[in-house]
Design a protein around this motif. Structure first.
Motif, PDB file in Angstrom:
ATOM      1  N   THR A 295      -6.066 -17.045  20.534  1.00 39.52           N
ATOM      2  CA  THR A 295      -5.312 -16.018  21.249  1.00 39.52           C
ATOM      3  C   THR A 295      -4.909 -14.911  20.292  1.00 39.52           C
ATOM      4  OG1 THR A 295      -4.412 -17.610  22.838  1.00 39.52           O
ATOM      5  CG2 THR A 295      -3.210 -15.551  22.577  1.00 39.52           C
ATOM      6  N   ASP A 296      -5.263 -13.693  20.641  1.00 30.77           N
ATOM      7  CA  ASP A 296      -4.909 -12.537  19.812  1.00 30.77           C
ATOM      8  C   ASP A 296      -3.440 -12.198  20.056  1.00 30.77           C
ATOM      9  OD1 ASP A 296      -4.597 -10.184  18.456  1.00 30.77           O
ATOM     10  OD2 ASP A 296      -6.148  -9.074  19.554  1.00 30.77           O
ATOM     11  N   ILE A 297      -2.586 -12.552  19.102  1.00 26.96           N
ATOM     12  CA  ILE A 297      -1.148 -12.343  19.312  1.00 26.96           C
ATOM     13  C   ILE A 297      -0.747 -10.894  19.068  1.00 26.96           C
ATOM     14  CG2 ILE A 297      -0.593 -14.739  18.767  1.00 26.96           C
ATOM     15  CD1 ILE A 297       0.688 -13.617  16.117  1.00 26.96           C
ATOM     16  N   THR A 298      -1.685 -10.077  18.556  1.00 26.33           N
ATOM     17  CA  THR A 298      -1.377  -8.657  18.378  1.00 26.33           C
ATOM     18  C   THR A 298      -1.699  -7.848  19.640  1.00 26.33           C
ATOM     19  OG1 THR A 298      -3.555  -8.309  17.368  1.00 26.33           O
ATOM     20  CG2 THR A 298      -1.726  -8.725  15.884  1.00 26.33           C
ATOM     21  N   ALA A 299      -2.338  -8.481  20.624  1.00 23.56           N
ATOM     22  CA  ALA A 299      -2.661  -7.793  21.881  1.00 23.56           C
ATOM     23  C   ALA A 299      -1.396  -7.642  22.729  1.00 23.56           C
ATOM     24  CB  ALA A 299      -3.716  -8.573  22.649  1.00 23.56           C
ATOM     25  N   THR A 300      -1.243  -6.493  23.355  1.00 22.29           N
ATOM     26  CA  THR A 300      -0.025  -6.221  24.130  1.00 22.29           C
ATOM     27  C   THR A 300       0.123  -7.166  25.320  1.00 22.29           C
ATOM     28  OG1 THR A 300      -1.257  -4.508  25.301  1.00 22.29           O
ATOM     29  CG2 THR A 300       0.153  -3.782  23.499  1.00 22.29           C
ATOM     30  N   ARG A 301      -0.985  -7.658  25.846  1.00 21.78           N
ATOM     31  CA  ARG A 301      -0.910  -8.526  27.034  1.00 21.78           C
ATOM     32  C   ARG A 301      -0.473  -9.960  26.688  1.00 21.78           C
ATOM     33  NH1 ARG A 301      -6.065  -8.271  25.332  1.00 21.78           N
ATOM     34  NH2 ARG A 301      -7.127 -10.249  24.980  1.00 21.78           N
ATOM     35  N   THR A 302      -0.503 -10.302  25.408  1.00 24.93           N
ATOM     36  CA  THR A 302      -0.218 -11.685  25.005  1.00 24.93           C
ATOM     37  C   THR A 302       1.257 -12.018  25.170  1.00 24.93           C
ATOM     38  OG1 THR A 302      -2.054 -11.712  23.432  1.00 24.93           O
ATOM     39  CG2 THR A 302      -0.322 -13.341  23.082  1.00 24.93           C
ATOM     40  N   ASP A 303       1.533 -13.174  25.767  1.00 22.58           N
ATOM     41  CA  ASP A 303       2.903 -13.686  25.881  1.00 22.58           C
ATOM     42  C   ASP A 303       3.232 -14.392  24.568  1.00 22.58           C
ATOM     43  OD1 ASP A 303       5.264 -14.969  26.389  1.00 22.58           O
ATOM     44  OD2 ASP A 303       4.615 -15.908  28.265  1.00 22.58           O
ATOM     45  N   ILE A 304       3.869 -13.657  23.663  1.00 19.96           N
ATOM     46  CA  ILE A 304       4.114 -14.198  22.325  1.00 19.96           C
ATOM     47  C   ILE A 304       5.045 -15.407  22.369  1.00 19.96           C
ATOM     48  CG2 ILE A 304       6.000 -12.576  21.819  1.00 19.96           C
ATOM     49  CD1 ILE A 304       3.437 -14.063  19.315  1.00 19.96           C
ATOM     50  N   ASN A 305       5.967 -15.430  23.313  1.00 17.68           N
ATOM     51  CA  ASN A 305       6.878 -16.582  23.401  1.00 17.68           C
ATOM     52  C   ASN A 305       6.124 -17.862  23.753  1.00 17.68           C
ATOM     53  OD1 ASN A 305       9.243 -15.211  22.705  1.00 17.68           O
ATOM     54  ND2 ASN A 305       9.446 -14.415  24.787  1.00 17.68           N
ATOM     55  N   LYS A 306       5.090 -17.726  24.572  1.00 14.17           N
ATOM     56  CA  LYS A 306       4.269 -18.891  24.917  1.00 14.17           C
ATOM     57  C   LYS A 306       3.524 -19.402  23.674  1.00 14.17           C
ATOM     58  CE  LYS A 306       1.008 -20.385  28.506  1.00 14.17           C
ATOM     59  NZ  LYS A 306      -0.152 -20.809  27.709  1.00 14.17           N
ATOM     60  N   VAL A 307       2.986 -18.470  22.891  1.00 18.18           N
ATOM     61  CA  VAL A 307       2.285 -18.859  21.667  1.00 18.18           C
ATOM     62  C   VAL A 307       3.257 -19.507  20.680  1.00 18.18           C
ATOM     63  CG1 VAL A 307       0.931 -18.023  19.697  1.00 18.18           C
ATOM     64  CG2 VAL A 307       0.563 -17.036  21.966  1.00 18.18           C
ATOM     65  N   ARG A 308       4.447 -18.934  20.600  1.00 18.72           N
ATOM     66  CA  ARG A 308       5.439 -19.448  19.634  1.00 18.72           C
ATOM     67  C   ARG A 308       5.865 -20.879  19.929  1.00 18.72           C
ATOM     68  NH1 ARG A 308       8.964 -14.232  19.706  1.00 18.72           N
ATOM     69  NH2 ARG A 308       8.069 -13.004  18.008  1.00 18.72           N
ATOM     70  N   THR A 309       5.751 -21.310  21.193  1.00 14.93           N
ATOM     71  CA  THR A 309       6.136 -22.693  21.500  1.00 14.93           C
ATOM     72  C   THR A 309       5.229 -23.689  20.776  1.00 14.93           C
ATOM     73  OG1 THR A 309       4.747 -22.797  23.497  1.00 14.93           O
ATOM     74  CG2 THR A 309       7.031 -22.098  23.793  1.00 14.93           C
ATOM     75  N   GLU A 310       4.049 -23.244  20.338  1.00 16.13           N
ATOM     76  CA  GLU A 310       3.118 -24.143  19.637  1.00 16.13           C
ATOM     77  C   GLU A 310       3.247 -24.037  18.115  1.00 16.13           C
ATOM     78  OE1 GLU A 310       1.949 -26.071  21.638  1.00 16.13           O
ATOM     79  OE2 GLU A 310       1.856 -24.960  23.526  1.00 16.13           O
ATOM     80  N   ILE A 311       4.189 -23.183  17.657  1.00 15.15           N
ATOM     81  CA  ILE A 311       4.367 -22.969  16.224  1.00 15.15           C
ATOM     82  C   ILE A 311       5.784 -23.354  15.832  1.00 15.15           C
ATOM     83  CG2 ILE A 311       4.300 -21.299  14.330  1.00 15.15           C
ATOM     84  CD1 ILE A 311       2.524 -19.514  16.116  1.00 15.15           C
ATOM     85  N   GLY A 312       5.914 -24.361  14.989  1.00 12.42           N
ATOM     86  CA  GLY A 312       7.228 -24.689  14.440  1.00 12.42           C
ATOM     87  C   GLY A 312       7.520 -23.774  13.263  1.00 12.42           C
ATOM     88  N   MET A 313       8.787 -23.446  13.076  1.00 11.98           N
ATOM     89  CA  MET A 313       9.167 -22.571  11.961  1.00 11.98           C
ATOM     90  C   MET A 313      10.392 -23.144  11.278  1.00 11.98           C
ATOM     91  SD  MET A 313       8.201 -19.297  10.894  1.00 11.98           S
ATOM     92  CE  MET A 313       8.797 -18.378   9.450  1.00 11.98           C
ATOM     93  N   VAL A 314      10.287 -23.330   9.964  1.00 11.71           N
ATOM     94  CA  VAL A 314      11.407 -23.843   9.172  1.00 11.71           C
ATOM     95  C   VAL A 314      11.720 -22.800   8.102  1.00 11.71           C
ATOM     96  CG1 VAL A 314      12.227 -25.692   7.667  1.00 11.71           C
ATOM     97  CG2 VAL A 314      10.717 -26.235   9.601  1.00 11.71           C
ATOM     98  N   PHE A 315      12.959 -22.321   8.120  1.00 12.36           N
ATOM     99  CA  PHE A 315      13.350 -21.219   7.253  1.00 12.36           C
ATOM    100  C   PHE A 315      14.086 -21.731   6.016  1.00 12.36           C
ATOM    101  CE2 PHE A 315      13.217 -19.629  11.598  1.00 12.36           C
ATOM    102  CZ  PHE A 315      12.518 -18.431  11.475  1.00 12.36           C
ATOM    103  N   GLN A 316      14.320 -20.803   5.109  1.00 14.17           N
ATOM    104  CA  GLN A 316      15.113 -21.088   3.912  1.00 14.17           C
ATOM    105  C   GLN A 316      16.538 -21.467   4.321  1.00 14.17           C
ATOM    106  OE1 GLN A 316      14.823 -17.871   1.148  1.00 14.17           O
ATOM    107  NE2 GLN A 316      16.623 -18.473  -0.001  1.00 14.17           N
TER     108      GLN A 316
END
Length: 247
Positions: free
Chosen positions: A70-91
């Motif tokens: 999925t091209d997450i830079t495309a305007t039509r992309t639902d980035i929140n949907k993609v983000r549900t598949e990406i875990g993020m751990v910060f400093q």
């Protein structure tokens, strides 16, 4: 890396500007399923910016990023949907201070995945056990050490059952004696086949867990290879200089 493994991330000619400051300069990269890709390099090289562009916490200025096709830079992309598949751990651990460890972990599965309270509770307790904190389910963040808070943050990321996890200097805010407990959890995830991108200077962990190292400097990937290749036989003078300061 064999093309038979699923392509998880593809980055094509990625640029990032902050006003006149050219932070990322045409990066190209592919990450395959179950790879553990470590990013190292001097401060200001663009490592964290690169990682944050991969789930559009930072907006890329130019180029394409494909997450599982999925091209997450495309305007039509639902980035929140993609983000549900990406875990993020910060400093910084970013735990909600008014919620217990278990409540912090349950929140997203219930609100985003629509998991039942019962299932979310069960999964939360399993994950606390996985990170060695089953007895801390009802503790609030300010009752936990930094290392314990970061392990809860990892459990929270895992609660969404992500396809990949990004770690942005997950141990840099920790006291030295707490670093190992977090790295052990990450090491186990790597052994289980989790696809991971890790910005870190913990060379011992990288040597053991990473399948590949990217060396960034001045917004470019100046060198990449296996830990053995990069750490023992660095080719680029900037890599040699950087490693001489931290190894």
């Amino acid at each position: 890396m064999g093309e038979d493994r699923a392509l998880m991330i593809e980055v094509i000619n990625l640029h990032k500007y902050f006003k006149d400051h050219h932070v990322l300069k045409g990066l190209n990269q592919k990450v395959y399923k179950s790879e553990v890709v470590a990013m190292i390099g001097p401060s200001g090289a663009g490592k964290s910016t690169f990682l944050r562009c991969l789930n559009r916490l930072e907006e890329p200025s130019l180029g394409k990023i494909l997450i599982e096709g999925t091209d997450i830079t495309a305007t039509r992309t639902d980035i929140n949907k993609v983000r549900t598949e990406i875990g993020m751990v910060f400093q910084s651990f970013n735990l909600f201070p008014h919620l217990t460890a278990l409540q912090n972990i349950k929140l997203a599965p219930i609100n985003v995945r629509r998991m039942s309270e019962k299932d979310a509770e069960e999964r939360g307790r399993q994950l606390l056990k996985k990170v060695g904190l089953q007895e801390k389910a009802n503790a609030y963040p300010d009752q936990l050490s930094g290392g314990q808070q970061q392990r809860v943050a990892i459990a929270r990321a895992l609660a969404m059952q992500p396809h990949m996890i990004f770690f942005d200097e997950p141990t840099s805010a920790l006291d030295p004696e707490m670093i190992r407990e977090v790295l052990d959890v990450m090491d186990n995830l790597a052994k289980e086949g989790m696809t991971m991108l890790v910005v870190s200077h913990e060379i011992g962990f990288i040597r053991e867990a990473a399948t590949r190292i990217l060396v960034l400097a001045d917004g470019c990937i100046i060198e990449e290879g296996t830990p053995n290749e990069v750490l023992k036989h660095p080719q680029h003078s900037r890599t040699q200089d950087f490693l001489s300061k931290i190894v």
